[in-house]
Write a protein that holds these residues in place. Structure first.
Motif, PDB file in Angstrom:
ATOM      1  N   SER A  22     -12.289 -17.146 -42.474  1.00  0.00           N
ATOM      2  CA  SER A  22     -12.349 -15.710 -42.206  1.00  0.00           C
ATOM      3  C   SER A  22     -13.688 -15.335 -41.586  1.00  0.00           C
ATOM      4  O   SER A  22     -14.731 -15.742 -42.091  1.00  0.00           O
ATOM      5  N   GLN A  23     -13.647 -14.578 -40.514  1.00  0.00           N
ATOM      6  CA  GLN A  23     -14.886 -14.071 -39.919  1.00  0.00           C
ATOM      7  C   GLN A  23     -15.550 -13.126 -40.896  1.00  0.00           C
ATOM      8  O   GLN A  23     -16.691 -13.316 -41.294  1.00  0.00           O
ATOM      9  N   SER A  24     -14.803 -12.095 -41.295  1.00  0.00           N
ATOM     10  CA  SER A  24     -15.365 -11.034 -42.131  1.00  0.00           C
ATOM     11  C   SER A  24     -15.555 -11.474 -43.581  1.00  0.00           C
ATOM     12  O   SER A  24     -16.426 -10.971 -44.283  1.00  0.00           O
ATOM     13  N   THR A  35     -10.819 -10.169 -45.354  1.00  0.00           N
ATOM     14  CA  THR A  35      -9.395  -9.993 -45.042  1.00  0.00           C
ATOM     15  C   THR A  35      -8.552 -10.130 -46.303  1.00  0.00           C
ATOM     16  O   THR A  35      -8.603 -11.156 -46.985  1.00  0.00           O
ATOM     17  N   CYS A  61      -5.974 -15.741 -41.090  1.00  0.00           N
ATOM     18  CA  CYS A  61      -5.112 -14.794 -40.389  1.00  0.00           C
ATOM     19  C   CYS A  61      -5.561 -14.696 -38.933  1.00  0.00           C
ATOM     20  O   CYS A  61      -6.746 -14.818 -38.638  1.00  0.00           O
ATOM     21  N   GLY A  62      -4.615 -14.432 -38.046  1.00  0.00           N
ATOM     22  CA  GLY A  62      -4.934 -14.163 -36.638  1.00  0.00           C
ATOM     23  C   GLY A  62      -5.757 -15.270 -36.008  1.00  0.00           C
ATOM     24  O   GLY A  62      -5.409 -16.460 -36.077  1.00  0.00           O
ATOM     25  N   THR A  63      -6.868 -14.864 -35.422  1.00  0.00           N
ATOM     26  CA  THR A  63      -7.743 -15.811 -34.736  1.00  0.00           C
ATOM     27  C   THR A  63      -8.274 -16.875 -35.689  1.00  0.00           C
ATOM     28  O   THR A  63      -8.419 -18.040 -35.316  1.00  0.00           O
ATOM     29  N   SER A  64      -8.532 -16.484 -36.927  1.00  0.00           N
ATOM     30  CA  SER A  64      -9.037 -17.460 -37.900  1.00  0.00           C
ATOM     31  C   SER A  64      -7.971 -18.512 -38.216  1.00  0.00           C
ATOM     32  O   SER A  64      -8.288 -19.692 -38.410  1.00  0.00           O
ATOM     33  N   VAL A  85     -13.756  -5.679 -32.002  1.00  0.00           N
ATOM     34  CA  VAL A  85     -12.620  -5.915 -32.898  1.00  0.00           C
ATOM     35  C   VAL A  85     -12.021  -7.304 -32.633  1.00  0.00           C
ATOM     36  O   VAL A  85     -11.613  -8.019 -33.546  1.00  0.00           O
ATOM     37  N   VAL A  86     -12.009  -7.665 -31.371  1.00  0.00           N
ATOM     38  CA  VAL A  86     -11.428  -8.935 -30.957  1.00  0.00           C
ATOM     39  C   VAL A  86     -12.461 -10.060 -31.141  1.00  0.00           C
ATOM     40  O   VAL A  86     -13.580  -9.957 -30.673  1.00  0.00           O
ATOM     41  N   SER A  87     -12.068 -11.113 -31.817  1.00  0.00           N
ATOM     42  CA  SER A  87     -13.010 -12.182 -32.140  1.00  0.00           C
ATOM     43  C   SER A  87     -13.148 -13.192 -30.997  1.00  0.00           C
ATOM     44  O   SER A  87     -12.159 -13.668 -30.457  1.00  0.00           O
ATOM     45  N   GLU A 143      -4.176  -8.651 -27.174  1.00  0.00           N
ATOM     46  CA  GLU A 143      -4.988  -7.675 -27.893  1.00  0.00           C
ATOM     47  C   GLU A 143      -5.754  -6.745 -26.976  1.00  0.00           C
ATOM     48  O   GLU A 143      -5.817  -5.549 -27.204  1.00  0.00           O
ATOM     49  N   LYS A 146      -5.591 -13.286 -27.486  1.00  0.00           N
ATOM     50  CA  LYS A 146      -6.706 -12.546 -26.863  1.00  0.00           C
ATOM     51  C   LYS A 146      -6.197 -11.640 -25.754  1.00  0.00           C
ATOM     52  O   LYS A 146      -6.557 -10.475 -25.675  1.00  0.00           O
TER      53      LYS A 146
HETATM   54  C1  F6R Z   1      -8.242 -11.392 -33.263  1.00  0.00           C
HETATM   55  C2  F6R Z   1      -8.778 -10.895 -34.502  1.00  0.00           C
HETATM   56  C3  F6R Z   1      -7.907 -10.935 -35.737  1.00  0.00           C
HETATM   57  C4  F6R Z   1      -8.706 -11.555 -36.885  1.00  0.00           C
HETATM   58  C5  F6R Z   1      -7.921 -11.512 -38.191  1.00  0.00           C
HETATM   59  C6  F6R Z   1      -8.653 -12.203 -39.320  1.00  0.00           C
HETATM   60  O1  F6R Z   1      -9.124 -11.265 -32.219  1.00  0.00           O
HETATM   61  O2  F6R Z   1      -9.907 -10.483 -34.562  1.00  0.00           O
HETATM   62  O3  F6R Z   1      -6.736 -11.669 -35.514  1.00  0.00           O
HETATM   63  O4  F6R Z   1      -9.022 -12.859 -36.547  1.00  0.00           O
HETATM   64  O5  F6R Z   1      -7.663 -10.187 -38.551  1.00  0.00           O
HETATM   65  O6  F6R Z   1      -9.908 -11.662 -39.557  1.00  0.00           O
HETATM   66  P1  F6R Z   1     -11.009 -12.448 -40.339  1.00  0.00           P
HETATM   67  O7  F6R Z   1     -11.363 -13.649 -39.571  1.00  0.00           O
HETATM   68  O8  F6R Z   1     -12.145 -11.490 -40.509  1.00  0.00           O
HETATM   69  O9  F6R Z   1     -10.400 -12.833 -41.672  1.00  0.00           O
END
Ligand code: F6R
Length: 361
Positions: free
Chosen positions: A105-107, A110, A58-61, A156-158, A245, A242
Motif C-alpha cells: 500500500s502506498q498510503s 487503504t 488494491c489498484g496500482t499496489s 491521486v494517480v500513483s 484514470e 493509468k
Molecule cells: C491508481 C491508484 C489506486 C491505488 C489504490 C491503493 O493510480 O492510485 O489504484 O493504488 O487505491 O492505494 P494504496 O496503495 O494507498 O493502498
C-alpha cells in the motif's frame, strides 16, 4: 510545491530516478551479493521456512504485487501470487501458517488492505508490509516489512510509488533468493541491474517530447487494448489503469496469449493496441501477436528494447536484466497517460470520482 511542473503527476513521474536511487541507498551488500532490509523481521531460518508468498493490495499496489510475485518466484523460487486485498478478504481464504503474507500500500491506510491484514493477524499469520507512508495504519499492524521511500505522492494517480514498490519487491526477492538457492553470481547480476535503474529511468524520461507526440496521435481513440505476457502482463494492466484514470479513455489489458481466445474480435483501426515487448525468451511469441493484430488492420504502439517492425510506433526502452525489465517498461506509459490526459484537457491530479486514499470499503 509544484517546483515548476504543471501538475503533481508530472512532477512525480520526473522524480523517479531519484526515488529509485533512494530506495536502493544503504541496502546493497556487495560482499555477500544480497541486500539488507532492516525492518523485515524475518531471520534466515524463518525465510527458508516460507513455502508460499501471497501478496495483497488494491489498484496500482495490486499490480506492483503481481510483478513482485513474479520476481519472488524467479529469484527465490518460492511459489508466489498476488490478489486484490478485498477479494481475498471476502472469499473466506484458507490461512496457511507456512505462507508469508505481504500487504502492499502506498498510503498504508487503504481500508480493504488493512482489513485483510487484521483478519490474517487474527488467524496467526505472519504479515509483512511493502508501504510508502511511514507509521501508517498497515505499517503499524504488520510484523515487519520494507518501506519504499518514494517520498510524498500527491497526485491521486500513483506513479513514482508504483515504481519504487516494484523495486522494493526486487530487493525483497533478491534477499529471499540469497537466503535460499540464488547463487552469488545471480545475486551480483541482479545488484548490477538494480544499480543501472536510475540512469536508465533518466534515459526514458528524456524521451518525453516523442512520447507527447505519440499521445496526441492516439488521443482520438475511444478505447485501447494493452497486451503483454508473463513479465509484461502486469505492466499492461498498470498502464491500462493509468490511461483510464487520467484520460477517461476506456482501456483493457489482456495477456497477449489470450488474444485468439476473444479480444482479437475487437481489433480494427479505431482500437489501437499498446504492446509490451521485452527482449526476453518470449520475444518471438510477442512478435507473432503483433503480426496477428497488424493482419487485422490494428494500430500498434510497442514498448520494446528494439524497434518493432510490425508496430506503427515503438518506444525503445533500455534493457536491464530480464527479471527487472518490468520496472522500466511501464514508465513511458505513465508519460503517455499523462500527455493523453493533458491533450484532452482532463483534471490530471484529481481525476473525477477518485480519492487518493480509500479509507472506506
Ligand atoms: C491508481 C491508484 C489506486 C491505488 C489504490 C491503493 O493510480 O492510485 O489504484 O493504488 O487505491 O492505494 P494504496 O496503495 O494507498 O493502498
Amino acid at each position: 510545491d509544484l517546483g515548476g511542473h504543471d501538475t503533481y503527476m508530472h512532477k512525480e513521474i520526473t522524480e523517479q530516478a531519484d526515488a529509485v536511487d533512494r530506495v536502493l541507498r544503504g541496502r546493497i551488500d556487495d560482499r555477500f551479493a544480497t541486500v539488507h532490509l532492516g525492518g523485515l523481521n524475518l531471520d534466515p531460518r524463518e525465510a527458508r521456512a516460507v513455502r508460499r508468498v501471497k501478496i495483497l493490495g488494491c489498484g496500482t499496489s495490486y499490480h506492483a504485487g503481481l510483478i513482485g510475485a513474479q520476481m519472488i518466484e524467479e529469484l527465490a523460487r518460492i511459489p508466489a501470487d498476488a490478489e486484490p486485498a478485498s477479494e481475498f478478504r471476502y472469499r473466506d481464504p484458507v490461512v496457511d501458517p507456512d505462507t508469508l503474507y505481504i500487504a502492499v500500500s502506498q498510503s498504508g491506510e487503504t481500508y480493504d488492505a488493512l482489513a485483510a491484514v487484521q483478519e490474517l493477524k487474527r488467524k496467526g499469520a505472519r504479515v509483512l508490509g511493502v508501504i510508502n507512508v511511514v507509521g501508517s495504519a498497515i505499517a503499524r499492524e504488520a510484523d515487519g516489512g520494507v518501506y519504499v521511500h518514494a517520498g510524498p505522492e500527491v497526485c491521486v494517480v500513483s506513479t513514482k510509488c508504483f515504481t519504487n514498490t516494484v523495486v522494493s519487491f526486487g530487493l525483497l526477492a533478491l534477499h529471499l533468493g540469497r537466503t535460499r538457492d540464488l547463487s552469488v553470481k545471480d545475486g551480483k547480476r541482479i545488484i548490477e541491474g538494480l544499480r543501472r535503474l536510475p540512469g536508465q529511468i533518466a534515459e526514458i524520461l528524456e524521451q518525453e517530447p516523442q512520447i507527447e507526440k505519440l499521445a496526441k496521435e492516439f488521443a482520438d481513440a475511444r478505447s485501447m487494448l494493452f497486451i503483454g505476457r508473463v513479465r509484461g502482463y502486469p505492466v499492461a494492466l498498470e498502464a491500462s489503469l493509468k490511461l483510464k484514470e487520467v484520460s477517461y479513455i476506456h482501456a483493457e489489458a489482456y495477456p497477449a496469449s489470450e488474444l485468439k481466445h476473444g479480444p482479437l474480435a475487437l481489433i480494427e483501426p479505431a482500437m489501437p493496441t499498446v504492446a509490451i515487448v521485452p527482449d526476453d525468451d518470449l520475444l518471438e511469441k510477442n512478435r507473432a501477436a503483433l503480426e496477428e493484430i497488424k493482419a487485422r488492420s490494428g494500430r500498434i504502439l510497442a514498448v520494446a528494447h528494439q524497434e518493432q517492425e510490425k508496430a506503427d510506433r515503438t518506444i525503445v526502452v533500455p534493457k536491464n536484466e530480464d527479471e527487472l525489465d518490468p520496472i522500466l517498461m511501464g514508465i513511458p506509459l505513465q508519460l503517455l497517460a499523462y500527455h493523453t490526459a493533458l491533450a484532452l484537457g482532463r483534471d490530471i491530479d484529481k481525476p473525477r470520482n477518485l480519492a487518493k486514499s480509500v479509507t472506506v470499503e
